[in-house]
Design a protein around this motif. Structure first.
Motif, mmCIF file in Angstrom:
data_model
loop_
_atom_site.group_PDB
_atom_site.id
_atom_site.type_symbol
_atom_site.label_atom_id
_atom_site.label_comp_id
_atom_site.label_asym_id
_atom_site.label_seq_id
_atom_site.Cartn_x
_atom_site.Cartn_y
_atom_site.Cartn_z
ATOM 1 N N UNK A 108 0.756 -1.210 -0.061
ATOM 2 C CA UNK A 108 -0.146 0.178 0.045
ATOM 3 C C UNK A 108 1.010 1.348 -0.053
ATOM 4 N N UNK A 109 1.965 1.260 0.814
ATOM 5 C CA UNK A 109 2.875 2.474 0.722
ATOM 6 C C UNK A 109 3.496 2.644 -0.561
ATOM 7 N N UNK A 110 3.810 1.506 -1.344
ATOM 8 C CA UNK A 110 4.313 1.672 -2.612
ATOM 9 C C UNK A 110 3.397 2.265 -3.262
ATOM 10 N N UNK A 111 2.248 1.699 -3.641
ATOM 11 C CA UNK A 111 1.277 2.214 -4.443
ATOM 12 C C UNK A 111 0.965 3.801 -4.128
ATOM 13 N N UNK A 112 1.080 3.981 -3.032
ATOM 14 C CA UNK A 112 0.677 5.444 -2.646
ATOM 15 C C UNK A 112 1.606 6.285 -2.868
#
Length: 89
Positions: free
Chosen positions: A36-40
């Motif tokens: 999720x952090x990567x996509x954000x």
């Protein structure tokens, strides 16, 4: 005496199974949080750039085709750089 030993062994076995289950759940949660952090981060770069160029003030390259192409190229390049980082997605 044998019953007491069996009860203690069962309790230890159940405790270790529950702790293993919690550890597995924690590891899964860490992986999901990392994704999720990567996509954000990947979505954040185009949002930042389009927010900058979407203002009602002239920006570098305003009114020229090269300015629009440069902003699109910057968005794509920044997204690719973030996407290529290992273990993000």
């Amino acid at each position: 005496m044998r019953d007491v030993v069996n009860a203690v062994m069962r309790r230890d076995l159940v405790t270790s199974i529950l702790e293993t289950n919690l550890t597995i759940q924690g590891n899964r949660l860490n992986l999901i949080a990392k994704k999720v952090t990567g996509w954000a981060a990947i979505i954040g770069v185009p949002t930042l750039i389009t927010g900058y160029f979407g203002m009602n003030v002239p920006y570098p390259g305003f009114g020229e085709k090269s300015g629009f192409a440069a902003s699109i190229a910057t968005i794509v390049l920044a997204g690719l750089v973030l996407y290529r980082r290992k273990d993000w997605l």
